[in-house]
Write an enzyme that holds these catalytic residues in place. Structure first.
Site, short mmCIF file in Angstrom:
data_model
loop_
_atom_site.label_atom_id
_atom_site.label_comp_id
_atom_site.label_asym_id
_atom_site.label_seq_id
_atom_site.Cartn_x
_atom_site.Cartn_y
_atom_site.Cartn_z
N HIS A 64 0.83 -1.23 -0.19
CA HIS A 64 0.02 0.09 -0.04
C HIS A 64 0.96 1.34 -0.02
CE1 HIS A 64 -4.08 -1.72 1.33
NE2 HIS A 64 -3.44 -2.51 0.67
N TYR A 95 -9.09 5.80 6.91
CA TYR A 95 -9.08 6.42 8.46
C TYR A 95 -10.19 7.59 8.64
CZ TYR A 95 -4.94 3.58 9.79
OH TYR A 95 -4.38 2.64 9.96
N PRO A 114 -4.56 0.55 18.57
CA PRO A 114 -4.30 -0.15 17.10
C PRO A 114 -4.39 1.11 16.01
CG PRO A 114 -6.62 -0.56 17.70
CD PRO A 114 -6.01 0.19 18.78
N LYS A 159 1.07 -0.03 14.73
CA LYS A 159 2.21 -0.21 15.26
C LYS A 159 2.61 -1.52 16.07
CE LYS A 159 4.63 3.03 13.50
NZ LYS A 159 4.15 2.48 12.06
N TYR A 206 4.08 6.12 10.32
CA TYR A 206 3.24 5.05 9.58
C TYR A 206 4.00 3.91 8.83
CZ TYR A 206 -1.21 2.91 8.42
OH TYR A 206 -2.31 2.12 8.22
#
Ligand code: PHB
Length: 394
Positions: free
Chosen positions: A75, A203, A292, A296, A384
């Site tokens: 991704h 998100y 979550p 990580k 990220y």
């Protein structure tokens, strides 16, 4: 009673324990792994799905998994959605890195198979009760095996990779010893049979609360929405679950399908007070828990393993204590960066039950500050996709 002698006794056959045994074996350091669960339990428990670039590189380079490249999906970005609009964070252009969607239980299947093929002594169904003589150079793990027989593992080093309810941590300093915070919300997670609703993760911060649209394959999807920590996963009908999810991603029509698994994930941030004492160290969830939202959890476990592998090679191959003496402080630096990132993503995206109008607008201002700024997007993308691993210690 069975007495086993080895160089490193690893408690816990999760990603941290298995990967550590794999890296140590490469340096000729023998280990024994025990876990209270069965192999089937370990390989089927549903956990998160995002691997940092560094995690993938390590799994591939060390020969632990090649399937991540064939069965996982790279991704190159995520979408942050708020105030009804989507904003893509493009990872490669900001950091030169990406992430992979490859569920944790698939990583576990690869690691268990790799370790067993290499002749690893890996014992399931062994309940560990205590670690004795942690301060000496012959610490011992005491437990009971699947047949009810007492087992003692005598080693030169003991590793607690036994998850958030770690017995090894309790024997070090009490189960609650450390820093933690709770959150006033949880995630309602589902797995459903449906085509993807989005190619990348969404998100979403919405007036109805947070949602995450994730994927598993072309036919199975993973999605979550913010709920009360006391919510009963069986209390909602499938139609109610879809209504909750749809309301939280305005602008996208989700592809619905039969829901075949549902769970409520409680949130907690935690770092153990002591990551190492004498000849015992904690790694993975035994050492820390993150909510979550920043994906990580498993990646942080892998970063601990990288450091402990360096430290144990120095200690056990050259008698050099410098790296193991530096382990806790060095590991804690990344752990607290990841704690901050996970808390920040969580607080920026969720609705707290008592949020005022000011809180809500400030939160939207924070999100806009990120997406309007190259520096803001870059910080998010760096964290990220994962900060580079340390290559030396001490
Ligand atoms: C998941 O796909 O399970 C997942 C992805 C990203 C997260 C958390 C969970 O931040």
């Amino acid at each position: 009673m069975t007495v086993i002698r080895t160089r490193v006794a690893i408690v816990g056959a999760g990603p941290a324990g298995l990967l550590l045994s794999h890296l140590l074996a490469d340096a000729g350091i023998e280990s024994v792994i025990v876990d209270s669960r069965t192999r089937e339990q370990i390989e089927t428990t549903i956990r998160a799905g995002i691997l940092e670039q560094g995690t993938v590189d390590l799994l591939v380079a060390s020969g632990a998994s090649t399937r991540v490249l064939t069965d996982g999906n790279r991704h190159d970005g995520i979408e942050l959605r708020f105030a009804g609009e989507g904003h893509r964070i493009d990872f490669p252009s900001l950091t030169g890195r990406s992430v992979w969607l490859y569920p944790q239980h698939e990583v576990l299947k690869d690691l268990v198979a790799t370790r067993l093929a290499a002749g690893q002594d890996l014992r399931f169904g062994v309940r560990v009760d205590a670690v004795d003589d942690a301060a000496s150079d012959r610490p011992r793990v005491i437990g009971v095996d699947a047949d009810g027989q007492r087992v003692e593992i005598e080693a030169e080093f003991v590793v607690g990779a036994d998850g958030s309810r770690s017995v090894v941590r309790q024997t070090l300093g009490g189960s609650a010893a450390g820093s933690f915070r709770e959150y006033p919300f949880a995630w309602f997670g589902i797995l459903c049979e449906a085509p993807p609703s989005s190619e990348e993760l969404i998100y979403s911060n919405s007036d109805a609360g947070f949602a995450l649209i994730s994927q598993r394959s072309s036919t199975v999807q993973r999605m979550y929405f913010q709920c009360d920590p006391e919510a009963d996963p069986d209390a909602l009908s499938e139609a109610q679950i879809w209504d909750e999810l749809q309301a939280r991603v305005p602008g996208t029509t989700l592809h619905e399908g039969p829901i075949f698994q549902r769970d409520v994930l409680r949130f907690r941030s935690f770092v153990a007070g002591e990551l190492r004492r004498g000849r015992v160290a904690l790694i993975g969830d035994a050492a820390h828990t993150v909510p979550p939202t920043g994906a990580k959890g498993m990646n942080l476990a892998v970063a601990d393993v990288v450091l402990l592998d360096i430290a144990l090679r120095a200690l056990l191959l050259s008698g050099d204590e410098g790296p193991i003496d530096a382990f806790a402080e060095t590991a804690a630096r990344r752990i607290w960066k990841a704690q901050h990132f996970s808390w920040w993503m969580t607080s920026m995206l969720h609705r707290t039950p008592d949020a005022s109008d000011f809180d809500r607008r400030r939160q939207l201002g924070e999100l806009r500050s990120i997406i309007d700024s190259d520096a803001g997007r870059t910080y998010l993308a760096e964290a990220y996709t994962g900060w580079p691993f340390e290559t030396r210690l001490g």
